[in-house]
Design an enzyme around this catalytic site. Structure first.
Site, PDB file in Angstrom:
ATOM      1  N   ARG A 296      21.031  17.158  -5.852  1.00 53.94           N
ATOM      2  CA  ARG A 296      20.778  15.716  -5.858  1.00 53.94           C
ATOM      3  C   ARG A 296      21.351  15.116  -7.143  1.00 53.94           C
ATOM      4  O   ARG A 296      21.350  15.766  -8.178  1.00 53.94           O
ATOM      5  CB  ARG A 296      19.263  15.437  -5.798  1.00 53.94           C
ATOM      6  CG  ARG A 296      18.674  15.707  -4.440  1.00 53.94           C
ATOM      7  CD  ARG A 296      19.085  14.597  -3.493  1.00 53.94           C
ATOM      8  NE  ARG A 296      18.424  14.707  -2.218  1.00 53.94           N
ATOM      9  CZ  ARG A 296      18.260  13.664  -1.407  1.00 53.94           C
ATOM     10  NH1 ARG A 296      18.705  12.469  -1.721  1.00 53.94           N
ATOM     11  NH2 ARG A 296      17.679  13.825  -0.242  1.00 53.94           N
TER      12      ARG A 296
ATOM     13  N   LYS B 254       3.702   6.121   4.336  1.00 54.67           N
ATOM     14  CA  LYS B 254       2.897   4.897   4.177  1.00 54.67           C
ATOM     15  C   LYS B 254       2.546   4.296   5.538  1.00 54.67           C
ATOM     16  O   LYS B 254       2.118   3.153   5.628  1.00 54.67           O
ATOM     17  CB  LYS B 254       3.692   3.865   3.379  1.00 54.67           C
ATOM     18  CG  LYS B 254       4.111   4.308   1.993  1.00 54.67           C
ATOM     19  CD  LYS B 254       4.955   3.216   1.334  1.00 54.67           C
ATOM     20  CE  LYS B 254       5.630   3.713   0.088  1.00 54.67           C
ATOM     21  NZ  LYS B 254       6.578   2.737  -0.452  1.00 54.67           N
TER      22      LYS B 254
ATOM     23  N   PRO C  26       0.837  -1.210   0.000  1.00 54.84           N
ATOM     24  CA  PRO C  26       0.000   0.000   0.000  1.00 54.84           C
ATOM     25  C   PRO C  26       0.872   1.262   0.000  1.00 54.84           C
ATOM     26  O   PRO C  26       1.863   1.339   0.724  1.00 54.84           O
ATOM     27  CB  PRO C  26      -0.781  -0.108   1.315  1.00 54.84           C
ATOM     28  CG  PRO C  26      -0.622  -1.503   1.771  1.00 54.84           C
ATOM     29  CD  PRO C  26       0.647  -2.021   1.198  1.00 54.84           C
ATOM     30  N   GLU C  27       0.505   2.206  -0.847  1.00 56.64           N
ATOM     31  CA  GLU C  27       1.229   3.476  -0.917  1.00 56.64           C
ATOM     32  C   GLU C  27       0.314   4.560  -0.335  1.00 56.64           C
ATOM     33  O   GLU C  27      -0.750   4.260   0.191  1.00 56.64           O
ATOM     34  CB  GLU C  27       1.594   3.780  -2.378  1.00 56.64           C
ATOM     35  CG  GLU C  27       2.423   2.665  -3.019  1.00 56.64           C
ATOM     36  CD  GLU C  27       2.797   2.938  -4.473  1.00 56.64           C
ATOM     37  OE1 GLU C  27       2.885   4.111  -4.853  1.00 56.64           O
ATOM     38  OE2 GLU C  27       2.987   1.964  -5.218  1.00 56.64           O
TER      39      GLU C  27
END
Ligand SMILES: [Zn+2]
Length: 275
Positions: A150, A58, A2-3
């Site tokens: 990044r 989550k 599940p997200e």
């Protein structure tokens, strides 16, 4: 797994059912599910009321009126179900909370046993794991700042929970398709406009998925056993070789870092560093 949209759906269905309920007893059928302490701490939940249910990334958080919280991670197959206490308890049920004056109880079920429950003091809960910001609570300037200096590939970064919390493989694929960005794009090559498209796509896809009560691909169900229907709205996830809904090109699948990426190579052009 599940997200964010699925966990949000679970929280909403749980809140409607058990918020305000007072714990009368608990059963720990598989002690390994409780990760940070002994069963003793659970004794402190008896007689306490559930005052709030919330999501962080989550994770599911259940707050009680004595400054204790349960922090729960469903991982691959974890489920919270509200059932009648008269229903037989199956062998995959690991934890049960029963409530004063209620026939219904809360059961935590997990076939693969990767899920976990921590019982913590409420003020410590959010410090417990170093999660990145919530994707739906971020304005664009903050989102843009996250990407500064990044170096990762775009999809890997979206899946990194310390970078942004709550996005997993399904929604990363759908967001990248919506934003017309290739999953392997080095983030250092992203232009301002592309970041803006990505931010908009992230909000659009996640909000739409919450509205559809998440994606039921394998065994996702909310606390009342209802499935979501966002799987019917997936544009690319699990659609290898099918035509792209935007341009008709065949959707490709690429394995990277042990996960599948589904994308359209015409709509989501790969950007490479030029030396
Ligand atoms: Zn396309």
């Amino acid at each position: 797994m599940p997200e964010l949209p699925e966990v949000e759906t679970i929280i909403r269905s749980l809140s409607l059912k058990i918020k305000g309920f007072e714990v009368s007893s608990f059963k720990l059928l598989f002690p390994g599910v409780l990760r940070n302490s002994s069963q003793k701490i659970l004794e402190r939940l008896r007689g306490r009321k559930i005052i709030n249910l919330r999501r962080r990334g989550k994770m599911i958080l259940i707050d009680f009126d004595n400054d204790l919280s349960l922090l729960c991670h469903l991982k691959m197959t974890g489920q919270f179900l509200i059932c009648s206490s008269r229903e037989p308890i199956d062998k995959h049920t690991h934890f049960i909370l029963s409530f004063k004056g209620q026939l219904e109880e809360l059961r935590f079920r997990d076939v693969r046993k990767f899920g976990s429950i921590f019982c913590l003091r409420t003020p410590e809960v959010l410090k417990f794991s170093k999660l990145g910001p919530e994707p739906l609570e971020m304005r664009f300037p903050r989102f843009r700042r996250l990407f500064q200096s990044r170096r990762a590939r775009l999809k890997n970064l979206l899946l990194n929970q310390n970078f942004i919390a709550g996005i997993g493989n399904i929604y990363a694929n759908e967001i990248l398709f919506e934003a017309k960005l290739h999953p392997l794009t080095p983030v250092s090559l992203l232009e301002e406009e592309e970041l803006l498209e990505l931010w908009k796509a992230m909000r659009l896809v996640l909000r739409k998925a919450i509205k559809h009560r998440g994606s039921s691909i394998r065994d996702f169900k909310d606390a009342e056993g209802r499935e979501g229907n966002f799987q019917d709205c997936h544009q690319v996830y699990g659609k290898e070789s099918l035509p792209c809904p935007r341009c008709g090109e065949r959707i490709e699948r690429l394995c990277h870092g042990g996960r599948s990426s589904f994308f359209c190579s015409r709509c989501q052009k790969e950007k490479r560093k030029t030396f």
